[in-house]
Design a protein around this motif. Structure first.
Motif, PDB file in Angstrom:
ATOM      1  N   HIS A 111      13.460  16.534  -4.361  1.00 41.95           N
ATOM      2  CA  HIS A 111      12.375  17.157  -3.603  1.00 41.95           C
ATOM      3  C   HIS A 111      11.020  16.566  -3.988  1.00 41.95           C
ATOM      4  CE1 HIS A 111      10.651  20.201  -1.003  1.00 41.95           C
ATOM      5  NE2 HIS A 111       9.729  20.425  -1.926  1.00 41.95           N
ATOM      6  N   ASP A 112      10.859  16.179  -5.243  1.00 45.36           N
ATOM      7  CA  ASP A 112       9.613  15.518  -5.656  1.00 45.36           C
ATOM      8  C   ASP A 112       9.413  14.220  -4.872  1.00 45.36           C
ATOM      9  OD1 ASP A 112       9.081  17.444  -7.664  1.00 45.36           O
ATOM     10  OD2 ASP A 112      10.420  16.392  -9.056  1.00 45.36           O
ATOM     11  N   LEU A 113      10.491  13.490  -4.698  1.00 47.44           N
ATOM     12  CA  LEU A 113      10.412  12.226  -3.959  1.00 47.44           C
ATOM     13  C   LEU A 113      10.032  12.482  -2.502  1.00 47.44           C
ATOM     14  CD1 LEU A 113      13.600  10.459  -5.384  1.00 47.44           C
ATOM     15  CD2 LEU A 113      11.222  10.209  -6.169  1.00 47.44           C
ATOM     16  N   GLY A 139      10.865   1.696   0.406  1.00 49.80           N
ATOM     17  CA  GLY A 139      11.808   2.563  -0.290  1.00 49.80           C
ATOM     18  C   GLY A 139      12.894   1.776  -0.998  1.00 49.80           C
ATOM     19  N   ARG A 140      13.412   0.750  -0.325  1.00 49.52           N
ATOM     20  CA  ARG A 140      14.454  -0.083  -0.950  1.00 49.52           C
ATOM     21  C   ARG A 140      13.920  -0.760  -2.208  1.00 49.52           C
ATOM     22  NH1 ARG A 140      16.239  -1.041   4.443  1.00 49.52           N
ATOM     23  NH2 ARG A 140      14.815  -2.816   4.695  1.00 49.52           N
ATOM     24  N   GLU A 141      12.689  -1.263  -2.129  1.00 46.60           N
ATOM     25  CA  GLU A 141      12.122  -1.961  -3.283  1.00 46.60           C
ATOM     26  C   GLU A 141      11.823  -1.007  -4.439  1.00 46.60           C
ATOM     27  OE1 GLU A 141       8.893  -4.526  -2.215  1.00 46.60           O
ATOM     28  OE2 GLU A 141      10.080  -5.628  -0.715  1.00 46.60           O
ATOM     29  N   LEU A 142      11.637   0.271  -4.121  1.00 43.03           N
ATOM     30  CA  LEU A 142      11.437   1.278  -5.172  1.00 43.03           C
ATOM     31  C   LEU A 142      12.758   1.934  -5.574  1.00 43.03           C
ATOM     32  CD1 LEU A 142       8.178   3.009  -3.850  1.00 43.03           C
ATOM     33  CD2 LEU A 142       8.394   1.585  -5.901  1.00 43.03           C
ATOM     34  N   ALA A 170       0.830  -1.206   0.000  1.00 39.09           N
ATOM     35  CA  ALA A 170       0.000   0.000   0.000  1.00 39.09           C
ATOM     36  C   ALA A 170       0.865   1.257   0.000  1.00 39.09           C
ATOM     37  CB  ALA A 170      -0.935  -0.008   1.202  1.00 39.09           C
ATOM     38  N   LEU A 171       1.939   1.268   0.786  1.00 38.94           N
ATOM     39  CA  LEU A 171       2.837   2.426   0.827  1.00 38.94           C
ATOM     40  C   LEU A 171       3.479   2.659  -0.537  1.00 38.94           C
ATOM     41  CD1 LEU A 171       4.654   1.899   4.264  1.00 38.94           C
ATOM     42  CD2 LEU A 171       2.950   3.644   3.728  1.00 38.94           C
ATOM     43  N   LYS A 172       3.925   1.604  -1.168  1.00 42.27           N
ATOM     44  CA  LYS A 172       4.570   1.749  -2.485  1.00 42.27           C
ATOM     45  C   LYS A 172       3.600   2.315  -3.512  1.00 42.27           C
ATOM     46  CE  LYS A 172       6.968  -1.847  -3.890  1.00 42.27           C
ATOM     47  NZ  LYS A 172       7.324  -3.281  -4.086  1.00 42.27           N
ATOM     48  N   GLN A 173       2.384   1.777  -3.549  1.00 42.60           N
ATOM     49  CA  GLN A 173       1.422   2.237  -4.545  1.00 42.60           C
ATOM     50  C   GLN A 173       1.010   3.681  -4.284  1.00 42.60           C
ATOM     51  OE1 GLN A 173       0.270   0.415  -7.386  1.00 42.60           O
ATOM     52  NE2 GLN A 173      -0.153   2.579  -7.812  1.00 42.60           N
ATOM     53  N   ASP A 174       0.785   4.013  -3.017  1.00 43.79           N
ATOM     54  CA  ASP A 174       0.374   5.378  -2.684  1.00 43.79           C
ATOM     55  C   ASP A 174       1.491   6.372  -2.992  1.00 43.79           C
ATOM     56  OD1 ASP A 174      -1.429   7.269  -1.821  1.00 43.79           O
ATOM     57  OD2 ASP A 174      -0.913   7.074   0.295  1.00 43.79           O
ATOM     58  N   PHE A 175       2.729   5.963  -2.744  1.00 51.28           N
ATOM     59  CA  PHE A 175       3.867   6.830  -3.072  1.00 51.28           C
ATOM     60  C   PHE A 175       3.889   7.139  -4.571  1.00 51.28           C
ATOM     61  CE2 PHE A 175       8.195   7.300  -4.639  1.00 51.28           C
ATOM     62  CZ  PHE A 175       8.681   8.328  -3.837  1.00 51.28           C
ATOM     63  N   LEU A 176       3.759   6.122  -5.386  1.00 49.36           N
ATOM     64  CA  LEU A 176       3.789   6.328  -6.842  1.00 49.36           C
ATOM     65  C   LEU A 176       2.596   7.158  -7.296  1.00 49.36           C
ATOM     66  CD1 LEU A 176       4.929   2.749  -7.923  1.00 49.36           C
ATOM     67  CD2 LEU A 176       6.310   4.840  -7.902  1.00 49.36           C
ATOM     68  N   ASP A 177       1.427   6.925  -6.685  1.00 47.56           N
ATOM     69  CA  ASP A 177       0.253   7.730  -7.025  1.00 47.56           C
ATOM     70  C   ASP A 177       0.465   9.192  -6.673  1.00 47.56           C
ATOM     71  OD1 ASP A 177      -1.018   5.500  -7.949  1.00 47.56           O
ATOM     72  OD2 ASP A 177      -2.400   5.301  -6.254  1.00 47.56           O
ATOM     73  N   ALA A 204       6.000  12.520   1.831  1.00 49.06           N
ATOM     74  CA  ALA A 204       5.273  13.284   2.852  1.00 49.06           C
ATOM     75  C   ALA A 204       3.765  13.137   2.669  1.00 49.06           C
ATOM     76  CB  ALA A 204       5.687  14.750   2.788  1.00 49.06           C
ATOM     77  N   TYR A 205       3.287  13.269   1.435  1.00 49.34           N
ATOM     78  CA  TYR A 205       1.854  13.122   1.188  1.00 49.34           C
ATOM     79  C   TYR A 205       1.387  11.699   1.492  1.00 49.34           C
ATOM     80  CZ  TYR A 205       1.404  17.739  -0.953  1.00 49.34           C
ATOM     81  OH  TYR A 205       1.368  19.094  -1.170  1.00 49.34           O
TER      82      TYR A 205
END
Length: 831
Positions: A48-50, A111-114, A25-32, A55-56
């Motif tokens: 900074h985008d990352l 984060g590591r997986e991304l 869920a964290l990975k998908q929400d981060f990419l979204d 943060a969001y």
């Protein structure tokens, strides 16, 4: 088929996990968030985008708890604490919120997986510079603990566009740079443009009769601005509770004068906007010039007026009539900056809501509590009556009326004692007539507290003695505390893991008393080895950062001797500097055999207009320049000034310190919180019996604390007897040699006058008795060096310091406030 029915099982699952805590869920929400909010895809995203996407992603997981908390507090009519503070020195949000959500490890794995650099993302966050030092940091700790202790609360302050200045060191001098913390956006705040209130200034007052024939007062202002709310959620650790930090931005009521623009007055067309926005533009404008004083008073009225109007709005919307206002809300005044609240609440209740004087005064006095943070006379705010009358004419009338009622009470209590009346009056009559804001806070509050046991006693016996004689039941002590979430778990994860392993669980993060379990393991050679390794690793991290930031290389095996706090004469960084000069002279003269290597580390900002404080910074850097470049000594001692000390840099510093310098003159420091942060991270303290040092020493054991110097009673006696620093200068040949070496030009490229203002002040005035405590300090530092030689014993003392620091959690402080002062019960929100 309707749109809702068209949702696929996969989409439904996706919606269900929108704010899930799983790695997926964290990975998908981060990419979204990276795509839909930042408008970036992974390959082109800037650092900074990352950070913004992370943060969001984290904030998304706060919002559900926040809304649930707000709904529960409204439904239950929960009694609520409103914390009014001109400062909230929050520190970076991301790491702290991940800890409080309990997903730091999961986020790191995601984060590591991304293929993300987790530490680099954390480093990208800009610190909100919304505070100057201990006052604002305490407010931030309290907001964290209020949520963790499940106390319904709203923090109220100002959304400064430019916070406390960024500090650069150029040629050894402090140089102030603009703190543009909002330039890249703030993902943690939610603008509330519909929550806005008018704030009035200037003009005059007039009497009128209301529809019931009652005589009332009306304020006819000469101008007004709007305060607009910006909200930040503050999550507690391991709970469902999220409280609200509401900061106010100043805006013009009408931002653009179209008529003025049409006739060619382009500046005039936007003048009101510029004038209004100045009020929330910068934290603590220089108040040396009259314009600066006026702006500070405008700021204080701005934020208390917005906050009180908001509290009244919330009460009317959720509870009803204002006669129960003090049952719904209790407001804590964090020092005198919000003391105008007393007069402003009276104005709002009487002028806007038709309360009688007696009912408004009863409500006001039941609503407010006041925390005093200083005994220094210059820090107790007063405002000239002329300025008050020009900016806040209605408030001055109310202050006069409060004073009239109060002094009638004083005259009845102390018959014929007009000196008592003079001392207690809200208006100081000696010289220019001035309004005493601390007196207003005391008179208008139901409770007054100091922030350490010694400080609270001095408040009662000196600063507010006359008030204490009048209302002894009103005075309390609540010793400050700091949050272990930020200052151990976030700052020092190695130590946090050690504590959890040793205690067998993570419960200590919410109940710091449980670190006491460490004490039974203090003799363990295995724990001592791990403890020493964790400290060495933190020292290596700090040394690497300092090398990059300053160019100074430190040996991590040396003792890290640290003094990091606001630069001020009473905190006595110049006493520390004299010790360094003494060490230098002894090494050069071959008087020390087998010296214990030390790295002397300083950090802190001086107020822009405080010349002697800025000269102390120059002296430290000048000494560093000589010592660090002297091959005879630089293998045994180095000196470095950490630039731009703040929460973020402090998180590097606290874990790495071996020795914590808490050397203020006894009776001058209200509490201190840096002393707690250092000790919680295993640093041993060298200090005076000042502020919370007294209680820290009692807690950790006198054998684990390096005590020196006069007591507060000794200081008072010496002041009464006539203190002569000249005698100390001539009576101690080493002290004289140290000061003379500074004056010789060695540290100033031959300029013998550069440091004269500082040394002449010490020799001839020495208001904070540096010379009187010099010899005791030098001898105590020798004991420190000898103790550091025995590393096994030193590490044992370090373990015991941490084990015995449970009392100094801000959670304990908040529970004491809630029980003894606020009368608020926890309102748990289910996860």
């Amino acid at each position: 088929m309707s749109k809702a029915k068209a949702s696929s099982p996969k989409a439904a699952e996706r919606e269900h996990t929108r704010t899930g805590m799983s790695k997926a869920a964290l990975k998908q929400d981060f990419l979204d968030n990276l795509f839909y909010i930042q408008g970036r895809f992974r390959e082109v995203a800037a650092p900074h985008d990352l950070y913004m996407a992370a943060a969001y992603t984290t904030r998304d997981r706060l919002l559900q708890r926040w809304v649930k908390s707000a709904q529960a507090f409204k439904t239950l009519h929960a009694r609520t604490l409103c914390y009014l503070s001109a400062e909230f020195l929050l520190g970076p949000h991301l790491a702290n919120n991940l800890v409080n959500l309990g997903i730091t490890g999961t986020a790191q794995e995601a984060g590591r997986e991304l293929d993300l650099d987790f530490d680099a993302i954390l480093e990208e966050e800009e610190e909100p510079g919304l505070g100057n030092g201990g006052l604002g940091r305490l407010a931030a700790c309290f907001m964290d603990s209020l949520s963790t202790c499940q106390i319904p609360a709203i923090g109220y302050g100002i959304r400064y566009e430019f916070g406390i200045f960024d500090q650069a060191i150029e040629d050894g001098w402090q140089v102030e740079k603009s703190d543009t913390w909002l330039r890249n956006g703030n993902p943690w705040e939610i603008p509330r443009p519909k929550i806005r209130f008018p704030v009035l200034y200037g003009g005059h007052t007039e009497q009128y009769r209301d529809q019931n024939g009652q005589t009332r007062m009306r304020w006819v202002p000469s101008w007004e601005i709007d305060g607009v709310a910006y909200d930040t959620p503050i999550l507690g650790y391991g709970v469902g509770n999220v409280n609200l930090l509401r900061l106010w931005k100043a805006e013009a009521s009408e931002s653009f004068d179209f008529q003025a623009f049409n006739v060619g007055d382009y500046y005039g067309a936007v003048h009101a906007k510029i004038e209004a926005e100045t009020i929330s533009k910068v934290l603590y404008p220089n108040d040396e010039p009259e314009a600066g004083k006026e702006l500070r008073l405008k700021q204080q009225h701005f934020f208390v007026s917005c906050s009180l109007q908001d509290m009244i709005r919330l009460h009317l919307n959720t509870v009803g009539p204002l006669d129960t206002f003090a049952d719904k809300f209790v407001a804590q005044l964090n020092d005198t900056h919000p003391a105008l609240s007393v007069a402003e609440l009276m104005r709002l209740l009487m002028d806007d809501h038709a309360m009688t004087w007696d009912d408004a005064w009863e409500t006001t006095r039941r609503t407010f509590c006041y925390t005093n943070h200083t005994l220094l006379p210059e820090a107790l705010e007063t405002w000239s009556v002329a300025l008050f009358e020009r900016l806040l004419p209605r408030h001055l009338e109310i202050v006069y009326e409060i004073n009239r009622h109060f002094l009638d009470e004083v005259r009845m209590r102390f018959l014929g004692d007009e000196d008592h009346v003079r001392r207690l009056s809200l208006i100081a009559e000696d010289g220019e007539r001035r309004v005493r804001m601390a007196h207003l806070a005391v008179i208008g509050s139901k409770a007054v507290n100091g922030v350490a046991a010694l400080h609270s006693e001095l408040v009662k016996s000196t600063l507010f003695k006359d008030f204490y004689d009048l209302w002894p039941e009103k005075f309390h002590n609540v010793t400050n505390g700091v949050t272990p979430r930020r200052f151990i778990v976030v700052s020092n994860p190695r130590l946090a893991r050690l504590i959890s392993d040793c205690c067998g669980q993570d419960d200590w993060i919410r109940d710091l008393d449980k670190v006491r379990e460490l004490e039974s393991h203090a003799e363990s050679t295995d724990l001592q080895a791990q403890w020493k390794a964790a400290k060495l690793a933190a020292k290596r991290d700090l040394a690497a950062w300092l090398k990059q930031a300053t160019g100074v290389a430190l040996d991590p095996e040396a003792m890290f001797d640290v003094q990091a706090k606001r630069i001020h004469e009473y905190k006595r960084q110049h006493l520390n500097a004299l010790h360094i000069v003494r060490c230098y002279q002894r090494l050069k003269q071959g008087l020390v055999r087998d010296p214990v290597p030390r790295a002397f580390i300083f950090g802190g900002k001086a107020a822009p207009g405080y010349f002697l404080a800025k000269l102390i910074i120059k002296l430290i850097n000048a000494i560093a320049d000589v010592i660090n470049n002297d091959p005879e000594v630089n293998g045994f001692m180095r000196v470095v000034f950490m630039p731009d000390f703040n929460v973020k840099t402090g998180q590097r510093l606290y874990p790495a310190a071996d020795l914590s310098e808490q050397i203020s003159l006894a009776g001058k420091e209200a509490s201190g919180t840096g002393n707690m942060k250092f000790s919680m991270n295993g640093a041993l303290t060298i200090g005076t019996l000042d502020g919370a040092n007294v209680e820290i020493r009692d807690a950790v054991g006198e054998e684990n604390f390096f005590l020196f110097g006069m007591t507060a009673e000794d200081v008072h006696e010496k002041q009464m007897g006539g203190y002569r620093p000249w005698d100390y200068y001539h009576g101690d040949h080493e002290l004289k040699a140290d000061i003379d070496l500074i004056n010789s030009g060695l540290f100033s490229h031959g300029d013998t006058k550069l440091f004269r203002p500082l040394t002449d002040n010490l020799i001839n005035h020495d208001p904070f008795m540096v010379l009187a405590d010099y010899r005791a300090y030098i001898e105590c530092q020798h004991r420190v060096s000898e103790a550091y030689r025995d590393q096994q014993h030193w590490v044992r003392m370090s373990i015991l310091n941490v084990a015995r620091m449970g009392y100094f959690s801000s959670d304990r402080a908040i529970r004491e406030y809630a029980r003894n002062i606020w009368d608020i019960e926890p309102t748990p929100i289910d996860l």
